[in-house]
Motif scaffolding. Structure first.
Motif, PDB file in Angstrom:
ATOM      1  N   LEU A 155     -40.176 -69.041  11.101  1.00 41.94           N
ATOM      2  CA  LEU A 155     -41.362 -69.668  11.454  1.00 41.94           C
ATOM      3  C   LEU A 155     -42.048 -68.600  12.002  1.00 41.94           C
ATOM      4  O   LEU A 155     -43.298 -68.655  12.119  1.00 41.94           O
ATOM      5  N   ASP A 156     -41.499 -67.402  12.810  1.00 43.66           N
ATOM      6  CA  ASP A 156     -42.190 -66.568  13.455  1.00 43.66           C
ATOM      7  C   ASP A 156     -42.908 -65.703  12.462  1.00 43.66           C
ATOM      8  O   ASP A 156     -44.123 -65.385  12.674  1.00 43.66           O
ATOM      9  N   GLU A 157     -42.494 -65.519  11.183  1.00 43.86           N
ATOM     10  CA  GLU A 157     -43.196 -64.875  10.313  1.00 43.86           C
ATOM     11  C   GLU A 157     -44.551 -65.723   9.769  1.00 43.86           C
ATOM     12  O   GLU A 157     -45.431 -65.098   9.279  1.00 43.86           O
ATOM     13  N   ALA A 158     -43.937 -67.042   9.758  1.00 45.42           N
ATOM     14  CA  ALA A 158     -45.111 -67.724   9.071  1.00 45.42           C
ATOM     15  C   ALA A 158     -46.185 -67.954  10.134  1.00 45.42           C
ATOM     16  O   ALA A 158     -47.331 -67.762   9.836  1.00 45.42           O
ATOM     17  N   PHE A 159     -45.889 -67.904  11.150  1.00 43.75           N
ATOM     18  CA  PHE A 159     -47.112 -68.331  12.479  1.00 43.75           C
ATOM     19  C   PHE A 159     -47.827 -66.821  12.425  1.00 43.75           C
ATOM     20  O   PHE A 159     -48.989 -66.832  12.682  1.00 43.75           O
ATOM     21  N   GLU A 160     -47.144 -65.853  12.388  1.00 45.70           N
ATOM     22  CA  GLU A 160     -47.796 -64.404  12.504  1.00 45.70           C
ATOM     23  C   GLU A 160     -48.733 -64.469  11.270  1.00 45.70           C
ATOM     24  O   GLU A 160     -50.002 -64.024  11.457  1.00 45.70           O
ATOM     25  N   GLU A 161     -48.326 -64.917   9.965  1.00 42.99           N
ATOM     26  CA  GLU A 161     -49.196 -64.805   8.776  1.00 42.99           C
ATOM     27  C   GLU A 161     -50.430 -65.722   8.753  1.00 42.99           C
ATOM     28  O   GLU A 161     -51.529 -65.417   8.772  1.00 42.99           O
ATOM     29  N   ALA A 162     -50.285 -66.911   9.848  1.00 42.35           N
ATOM     30  CA  ALA A 162     -51.310 -67.956  10.070  1.00 42.35           C
ATOM     31  C   ALA A 162     -52.264 -67.224  10.904  1.00 42.35           C
ATOM     32  O   ALA A 162     -53.484 -67.361  10.674  1.00 42.35           O
ATOM     33  N   TRP A 163     -51.706 -66.667  11.808  1.00 38.99           N
ATOM     34  CA  TRP A 163     -52.739 -65.932  12.996  1.00 38.99           C
ATOM     35  C   TRP A 163     -53.538 -64.802  12.239  1.00 38.99           C
ATOM     36  O   TRP A 163     -54.755 -64.944  12.166  1.00 38.99           O
ATOM     37  N   ARG A 164     -52.898 -64.056  11.634  1.00 37.58           N
ATOM     38  CA  ARG A 164     -53.638 -62.985  10.905  1.00 37.58           C
ATOM     39  C   ARG A 164     -54.624 -63.776   9.799  1.00 37.58           C
ATOM     40  O   ARG A 164     -55.714 -63.006   9.481  1.00 37.58           O
ATOM     41  N   SER A 165     -54.491 -64.853   9.517  1.00 42.41           N
ATOM     42  CA  SER A 165     -55.410 -65.458   8.288  1.00 42.41           C
ATOM     43  C   SER A 165     -56.325 -66.260   9.039  1.00 42.41           C
ATOM     44  O   SER A 165     -57.320 -66.942   8.386  1.00 42.41           O
ATOM     45  N   GLY A 166     -56.254 -66.479  10.282  1.00 44.65           N
ATOM     46  CA  GLY A 166     -57.361 -67.059  11.103  1.00 44.65           C
ATOM     47  C   GLY A 166     -56.961 -68.433  11.671  1.00 44.65           C
ATOM     48  O   GLY A 166     -57.933 -69.386  12.317  1.00 44.65           O
ATOM     49  N   VAL A 167     -55.843 -68.929  11.459  1.00 39.70           N
ATOM     50  CA  VAL A 167     -55.350 -69.962  12.205  1.00 39.70           C
ATOM     51  C   VAL A 167     -55.406 -70.085  13.579  1.00 39.70           C
ATOM     52  O   VAL A 167     -54.679 -68.961  14.026  1.00 39.70           O
TER      53      VAL A 167
END
Length: 245
Positions: A117-129
């Protein structure tokens, strides 16, 4: 980018929710309205994450109730006894804002890393979530801070995601161990310099830049804590913008 066009993190020292006049219920504070406004959506998708509370069902239900009457689409992610959605990464990326509750930040990070999930949250942050959270849910985005994850005596903890290259202090004016331990750990180099928040204060970052502090409590502050070298630390008080209830 995405929804808001920028990468936002709102790290809250305390005060995300307030007691409600309804029996045994809570209400979301203006800090969370501020976070939702950052999404730029008329009806944002808000994802609740209570990993740090062991996915306690009663707490998840209380958080749902806290947004009663708000124009938001609320859902949640749990990992106990197994993820409650078929694809947690997809769920995370579908949200406009993630809110992570307080609790044990050490347990939270261990489980997030176990499930990716850490990788998913980082991806989301970089996409604007918009990523947000209180206490453990604030510390996790930083390099670290201090935590009671291991017992009532606070310990220095530096196993955060480090999306933000700073230390973080939470409950800064409410728990007497917090301020001196953060200052000592920054002075010693155990933690990098960073930011801290009193109860009722949120730290707003765009990308990795601290932009401003916001507050729902008059007389509450944010702080910049810097290592001055030679085992010394300097703390600068930051006046937050007071939000309308």
């Amino acid at each position: 980018m995405s929804r808001s066009g920028q990468s936002h993190i709102l790290a809250i020292g305390g005060g995300s929710f307030r007691p409600s006049r309804r029996h045994n219920q809570i209400e979301a504070s203006a800090l969370l309205r501020y976070g939702l406004d950052l999404t730029g959506q008329d009806r944002p998708k808000l994802g609740l994450v209570a990993t740090a509370m062991g996915d306690a069902a009663d707490w998840v239900l209380k958080m749902y109730g806290a947004f009663s009457g708000w124009d938001v689409e609320v859902s949640h992610l749990t990992v106990f006894p197994m993820p409650n959605v078929p694809d947690p990464r997809a769920w995370i990326l579908e949200q406009d804002m993630i809110y992570v509750s307080g609790g044990s930040v050490a347990n939270l990070m261990a489980l997030w890393r176990l499930h990716g999930l850490d990788e998913a949250f980082e991806e989301a942050w970089r996409s604007g979530v918009v990523l947000s959270g209180q206490s453990a849910g604030a510390l996790c985005w930083h390099v670290g801070g201090n935590t009671d994850s291991f017992g009532p005596e606070l310990r220095v903890w530096a196993e955060g995601m480090a999306l933000l290259p700073y230390s973080c202090g939470v409950h800064y004016n409410a728990e007497p161990q917090r301020r001196p331990l953060l200052q000592e750990s920054v002075a010693s180099g155990e933690l990098p310099g960073g930011y801290a928040a009193d109860e009722g204060v949120g730290l707003h970052y765009v990308g990795t830049d601290f932009i401003q502090a916001v507050s729902v409590e008059a007389g509450a502050y944010a702080y910049r804590v810097e290592n001055e070298g030679a085992g010394r630390v300097k703390e600068f008080r930051i006046e937050p913008r007071l939000l309308t209830p």
